[in-house]
Structure formats: structure tokens, C-alpha cells
Design an enzyme around this catalytic site. Sequence first.
Site, PDB file in Angstrom:
ATOM      1  CG  HIS A 137     -31.074 -37.361  20.141  1.00 42.17           C
ATOM      2  ND1 HIS A 137     -30.757 -36.033  19.973  1.00 42.17           N
ATOM      3  CD2 HIS A 137     -30.284 -38.038  19.267  1.00 42.17           C
ATOM      4  CE1 HIS A 137     -29.822 -35.902  19.052  1.00 42.17           C
ATOM      5  NE2 HIS A 137     -29.522 -37.116  18.597  1.00 42.17           N
ATOM      6  CB  CYS A 168     -30.039 -38.831  15.688  1.00 39.19           C
ATOM      7  SG  CYS A 168     -28.830 -40.039  16.261  1.00 39.19           S
TER       8      CYS A 168
END
Length: 171
Positions: free
Chosen positions: A128, A140
Site C-alpha cells: 500500500h 506491509c
Amino acid sequence: MTPLDMVVTPRGLRFGGHVFPCTVGRGGITGKKREGDGATPCGAHRLVGMLYRPDRMAAPADWAVPIRPGDLWSDDVGDEDYNHMVRAPYAPSHEVLRRADPLYDLVILTDWNWPFSVPGRGSAIFIHRWRRPGYPTEGCIGLRPDHLAWIAPRIRFETRLIVGSDPRWDA
């Protein structure tokens, strides 16, 4: 590795003949991923989906799925839906996918601990946008918004996220 692979290196994310600056988890890169450790798991991870905010952007690929109001991601290790997308109302611990900030306007999903999740092994590893350069994620991969937008329509079913072990990142 194939030319379609995205490879996280100490210099950034290598993909499509480019190297994009990226951020990883605050816990570094590890081969011993656990829920809540903030680490990015090393290994070869398949890309299994793409989510986007249709009120903020056009579909980045024909297979991208819109994020709707009430879309959540379960991070409750004791729930049968752990590490899966769920819908509100949902009482167990979860993460809201349709956020007020733009962090999840475009999300690429990996197969980390999915679809058959092992409690405590860590919930979703997404690709992201980053909060800002050098600011770590919760595990992430974070990218500049324009780089993420460039990458999204170019990934294919065969594309993998390769996160190698590096002594500078081992947690």
C-alpha cells in the site's frame, strides 16, 4: 525469479526495470513472523488480490475489487475469520479498510498466512502507499502513491512479492 516478480532489496522494490523506494515493517524483515511484531516476512509471496477506493480513483486493473463502506480485515487470532476480509458489523478485532486517510486507497493483497491462516502467524501483508519516506509500516510494504499507481496495472497473476533475508533487516 521471473521478470514479473517484485523484489524487495535494501535499495527498494525492484519491478518492471525500475527500483522504487519503499518501506518495510517497523520490526524489520524476519523469517519468524508473529502477530503484532511489526515485521515483514521474508519469502516469496503470491499476489492474490487488489482493492481500491472507487470514490477516490478509477479501477487500477480490471480485476481490482472496490473497497465498500463496512469492509474490514480481521486481525483477531481467536476468530474463525482471522486474516480474512469481513463486513461490519464485526465485533472481533479488525482493521478498517475504507479509511479516512489515503493509506488504503489502493491495496495489493499477498497470500501471507492466507487463505488457511494459522493463529498468531501474523495477519495480512499488503502493498500500500507509505505514510512518508522512511516511515515504517506494521509489516506491509509501503510505496510512494504514484509508484504504487504505476505498478498496479502492470502486475499479473504470476507476479510474486519476493522479500529476501538481509542481515540489516533480520529481526
